[in-house]
Write an enzyme that holds these catalytic residues in place. Structure first.
Site, PDB file in Angstrom:
ATOM      1  N   LYS A 180      21.732 -58.459 -66.291  1.00 11.31           N
ATOM      2  CA  LYS A 180      20.901 -57.949 -67.383  1.00 11.31           C
ATOM      3  C   LYS A 180      21.383 -58.529 -68.710  1.00 11.31           C
ATOM      4  CE  LYS A 180      20.725 -54.729 -70.291  1.00 11.31           C
ATOM      5  NZ  LYS A 180      20.108 -55.363 -71.465  1.00 11.31           N
ATOM      6  N   GLY A 233      30.641 -56.535 -74.011  1.00 10.59           N
ATOM      7  CA  GLY A 233      29.924 -55.935 -75.136  1.00 10.59           C
ATOM      8  C   GLY A 233      30.840 -55.015 -75.921  1.00 10.59           C
ATOM      9  N   SER A 234      30.240 -54.010 -76.543  1.00 10.85           N
ATOM     10  CA  SER A 234      31.018 -53.145 -77.428  1.00 10.85           C
ATOM     11  C   SER A 234      31.935 -52.222 -76.635  1.00 10.85           C
ATOM     12  CB  SER A 234      30.064 -52.316 -78.290  1.00 10.85           C
ATOM     13  OG  SER A 234      29.322 -51.452 -77.450  1.00 10.85           O
ATOM     14  N   THR A 235      33.016 -51.796 -77.283  1.00 10.19           N
ATOM     15  CA  THR A 235      33.979 -50.909 -76.629  1.00 10.19           C
ATOM     16  C   THR A 235      33.327 -49.565 -76.286  1.00 10.19           C
ATOM     17  OG1 THR A 235      35.847 -52.029 -77.618  1.00 10.19           O
ATOM     18  CG2 THR A 235      36.228 -49.764 -76.952  1.00 10.19           C
ATOM     19  N   ALA A 236      32.432 -49.084 -77.151  1.00 10.41           N
ATOM     20  CA  ALA A 236      31.797 -47.784 -76.889  1.00 10.41           C
ATOM     21  C   ALA A 236      30.966 -47.843 -75.608  1.00 10.41           C
ATOM     22  CB  ALA A 236      30.922 -47.391 -78.074  1.00 10.41           C
ATOM     23  N   THR A 237      30.145 -48.881 -75.462  1.00 11.30           N
ATOM     24  CA  THR A 237      29.315 -48.997 -74.252  1.00 11.30           C
ATOM     25  C   THR A 237      30.202 -49.262 -73.036  1.00 11.30           C
ATOM     26  OG1 THR A 237      27.513 -49.860 -75.600  1.00 11.30           O
ATOM     27  CG2 THR A 237      27.335 -50.201 -73.249  1.00 11.30           C
ATOM     28  N   GLY A 238      31.246 -50.057 -73.219  1.00 11.34           N
ATOM     29  CA  GLY A 238      32.168 -50.346 -72.112  1.00 11.34           C
ATOM     30  C   GLY A 238      32.833 -49.079 -71.602  1.00 11.34           C
ATOM     31  N   GLU A 255      34.892 -56.540 -70.746  1.00 12.71           N
ATOM     32  CA  GLU A 255      35.374 -57.484 -71.761  1.00 12.71           C
ATOM     33  C   GLU A 255      34.808 -56.993 -73.082  1.00 12.71           C
ATOM     34  OE1 GLU A 255      35.734 -59.782 -74.364  1.00 12.71           O
ATOM     35  OE2 GLU A 255      34.354 -61.228 -73.444  1.00 12.71           O
ATOM     36  N   CYS A 289      33.774 -61.890 -79.803  1.00 12.33           N
ATOM     37  CA  CYS A 289      34.766 -60.831 -79.576  1.00 12.33           C
ATOM     38  C   CYS A 289      36.154 -61.315 -79.966  1.00 12.33           C
ATOM     39  CB  CYS A 289      34.723 -60.382 -78.130  1.00 12.33           C
ATOM     40  SG  CYS A 289      34.841 -61.752 -76.991  1.00 12.33           S
ATOM     41  N   GLU A 390      35.929 -53.390 -85.655  1.00 12.14           N
ATOM     42  CA  GLU A 390      35.335 -54.704 -85.393  1.00 12.14           C
ATOM     43  C   GLU A 390      34.043 -54.842 -86.198  1.00 12.14           C
ATOM     44  OE1 GLU A 390      33.777 -55.512 -81.391  1.00 12.14           O
ATOM     45  OE2 GLU A 390      34.759 -57.470 -81.540  1.00 12.14           O
TER      46      GLU A 390
HETATM   47  P1  ADP Z   1      26.494 -55.153 -78.753  1.00 19.58           P
HETATM   48  O1  ADP Z   1      27.014 -54.303 -79.874  1.00 19.58           O
HETATM   49  O2  ADP Z   1      27.217 -56.427 -78.544  1.00 19.58           O
HETATM   50  O3  ADP Z   1      25.002 -55.250 -78.682  1.00 19.58           O
HETATM   51  P2  ADP Z   1      26.317 -53.356 -76.549  1.00 19.58           P
HETATM   52  O4  ADP Z   1      27.481 -52.841 -75.822  1.00 19.58           O
HETATM   53  O5  ADP Z   1      25.439 -52.375 -77.214  1.00 19.58           O
HETATM   54  O6  ADP Z   1      26.985 -54.386 -77.495  1.00 19.58           O
HETATM   55  O7  ADP Z   1      25.382 -54.271 -75.644  1.00 19.58           O
HETATM   56  C1  ADP Z   1      25.829 -55.213 -74.717  1.00 19.58           C
HETATM   57  C2  ADP Z   1      24.947 -55.141 -73.494  1.00 19.58           C
HETATM   58  O8  ADP Z   1      25.054 -53.842 -72.935  1.00 19.58           O
HETATM   59  C3  ADP Z   1      23.459 -55.375 -73.759  1.00 19.58           C
HETATM   60  O9  ADP Z   1      22.908 -56.089 -72.663  1.00 19.58           O
HETATM   61  C4  ADP Z   1      22.920 -53.958 -73.806  1.00 19.58           C
HETATM   62  O10 ADP Z   1      21.546 -53.871 -73.475  1.00 19.58           O
HETATM   63  C5  ADP Z   1      23.760 -53.280 -72.753  1.00 19.58           C
HETATM   64  N1  ADP Z   1      23.872 -51.829 -72.874  1.00 19.58           N
HETATM   65  C6  ADP Z   1      23.887 -51.082 -74.004  1.00 19.58           C
HETATM   66  N2  ADP Z   1      23.987 -49.764 -73.700  1.00 19.58           N
HETATM   67  C7  ADP Z   1      24.038 -49.666 -72.348  1.00 19.58           C
HETATM   68  C8  ADP Z   1      24.142 -48.581 -71.410  1.00 19.58           C
HETATM   69  N3  ADP Z   1      24.213 -47.310 -71.807  1.00 19.58           N
HETATM   70  N4  ADP Z   1      24.160 -48.875 -70.091  1.00 19.58           N
HETATM   71  C9  ADP Z   1      24.097 -50.142 -69.660  1.00 19.58           C
HETATM   72  N5  ADP Z   1      23.995 -51.210 -70.485  1.00 19.58           N
HETATM   73  C10 ADP Z   1      23.970 -50.983 -71.817  1.00 19.58           C
END
Ligand code: ADP
Length: 497
Positions: A180, A233-238, A255, A289, A390
């Site tokens: 995705k 992606g972001s630490t919060a989503t990770g 990562e 990053c 960040e």
């Molecule tokens: P950034 O700040 O780099 O956009 P995100 O962590 O928001 O970082 O997004 C990175 C990826 O994670 C994107 O493909 C985004 O659609 C996906 N993403 C964001 N939120 C979720 C979630 N709750 N579950 C799965 N994937 C997510």
């Protein structure tokens, strides 16, 4: 791919077929240089996620991929690499339209992406097991097997590179994948599926679904048939995905973010250090990053270094990412543009001194796009938000230090630990620093180098697991122990061990 109102309408790729989103909705992909939409990306949902995971699971269990010898899987992966190399310019042009990265850099980067497929294609038939010196009357050996369906969720800053860091080792290990891309940069991943078809992957082995994280990313991650979640992606989503993985006992690699220190000692080749610091924070307009967003400079060269740095940065050409003379392009999207401007305000309010930049450039060519001047703050202390959070943009925070111990203390005083740079002509000092810095990558007299051969990943809140190199493929394998008895009969069925 069709044209709709002048916009390119894209389709998802599931089970070897090009499909429209089941909900019928699309997301506009906006060119950050013109601030105009150019493509319509399918807005997938849970139903699309389910369809893709089931297709990947079927391909893993019952398709030819699982029965194929690893050498033959490697040959297909290698063919994909060759096709990427051949189509690198075309893919680069699409990527630039989506995220505004420099065309020259993306041409180079995407041609380089092919190497990930070559490297892991070569590794596919070299995954060896072990015969154990067993203390029982048995031959015991272990082998490394694929996990099954692996989901890869990637961001918008380097879409095809970050896609490939996950896809190449996952496929070489024998898994099937559902990827995705970010909702704002999905076009190259979908274009790549034309090359996946041409390379001869069986249907369902590689799938791409697109849309928002919550709507389609999360259903992919939480699907009961998903065995591995690979996220950048972001630490919060990770952290959120890590919790979901823990709930279902799924493997996960993350990562995440960074606030990486770039440390300049007085004995460094200052002109070269300027080049490295500039590349570290203003390359990719700071949207990486690994951005070297904290500049630590030894006191005795602070003023001289900042002066050189500001002069070099000021001379950088900001503008159209497709112009080969441009060195700094726009921010990738409107949200990020606003976020970075807000951080510049935060830094000013905290008392950091603006030494360069700080606003939208007054350049005609930059009028409509999401541009921000390369920005340098001095007088930053490590407790300020601008030194701790960040920013993901072209904003450098300069902190002064007196000696190596102080530099180490400041550098490590961060919740992140992705990367660090050290500039010195004293190799003994460089090695000491590399031992003491809490970071997954330490660059000495260089910055922002990555390679398919060399493990990459974070300490602390910058991530879990490693990508690239031999270590990278282990994320996508599990170990099975096999016991073959050499005894004539079981000695005592009621006593084990
Ligand atoms: P950034 O700040 O780099 O956009 P995100 O962590 O928001 O970082 O997004 C990175 C990826 O994670 C994107 O493909 C985004 O659609 C996906 N993403 C964001 N939120 C979720 C979630 N709750 N579950 C799965 N994937 C997510």
């Amino acid at each position: 791919m069709t044209e709709a109102g002048g916009l390119t309408k894209l389709q998802m790729y599931i089970g070897g077929e090009w499909v429209a989103p089941s909900g019928g909705d699309y997301i506009e992909s906006v060119n950050p240089f013109t601030a105009q939409p150019w493509a319509l990306v399918p807005r997938g949902n849970a139903q699309d996620a389910d369809r893709a995971i089931l297709a990947a699971d079927e391909a893993f269990r019952n398709g030819p991929w699982g029965r194929m010898h690893a050498s033959d899987r490697g040959a297909i992966i290698h063919r994909l690499g060759a096709l990427i190399e051949k189509h690198a310019d075309e893919l680069a042009e699409i990527e630039v339209r989506d995220n505004g990265r420099l065309l020259a850099e993306m041409r180079h980067q995407i041609a380089y992406v092919a190497k990930w497929y070559y490297y892991y294609a070569g590794l596919a038939d070299k995954i060896e097991g072990t015969v154990h010196p067993c203390d029982k009357p048995a031959l015991s050996y272990s082998k490394h097997e694929p996990l099954g369906v692996c989901v890869g969720i990637v961001p918008w800053n380097a879409p095809l590179l970050l896609f490939s860091l996950k896809a190449a080792p996952a496929l070489a290990a024998g898994n099937t994948i559902v990827m995705k891309p970010a909702e704002t940069t999905s076009a190259t991943a979908l274009k790549l599926m034309e090359l996946v078809e041409a390379a001869g992957f069986p249907p369902g082995v590689v799938n791409v679904v697109t849309g928002y994280g919550k709507e389609v990313g999360e259903p992919l991650a939480t699907h009961p048939k998903t065995r591995h979640i690979g996220f950048t992606g972001s630490t919060a989503t990770g952290a959120h995905l890590g919790m979901l993985a823990a709930r279902d006992i799924k493997r996960v690699s993350l990562e995440l973010g960074g606030k990486s220190p770039n440390i300049v000692f007085a004995d460094a080749d200052l002109d070269n250090a300027v080049r490295g610091v500039v590349g570290g924070i203003f390359g990719a307009t700071g949207q990486t990053c690994i951005a070297g967003s904290r500049l630590l400079v030894q006191r005795e060269v602070h003023d001289e270094f900042v002066e050189k740095l500001a002069a070099f940065t000021k001379a950088a050409r900001v503008g159209d990412p497709c112009n080969p003379a441009t060195q700094i392009g726009p921010m990738a999207n409107q949200m990020q543009y606003q976020r970075v401007l807000d951080y510049i305000e935060v830094a000013r309010n905290e008392g950091a001194k603006l030494a360069l930049g700080g606003k939208h450039p007054e350049i005609e060519e930059c009028a409509t796009g999401y541009f921000i001047e390369p920005t340098i703050f001095t007088g930053v202390t490590n407790n300020m938000r601008i030194a701790r959070e960040e920013v993901f943009g072209p904003v450098l925070s300069t902190i002064v230090f007196d000696d190596a111990e102080e530099a180490i203390a400041i550098a490590n005083d961060s919740e992140f630990g992705l990367a660090a740079g050290v500039w010195t002509s004293d190799m003994r000092l460089a090695l000491k620093m590399s031992d003491r810095l809490e970071a997954g990558s330490v660059w000495i007299n260089t910055y922002r180098d990555i390679s398919y051969t060399t493990p990459f990943g974070g300490y602390k809140k910058s991530g879990l697991g490693r990508e690239n190199g031999v270590e990278g493929i282990r994320e996508y394998l599990q170990t099975k122990a096999v016991w073959i008895s050499t005894a004539k009969e079981i000695a005592n069925p009621f006593v084990i061990g």
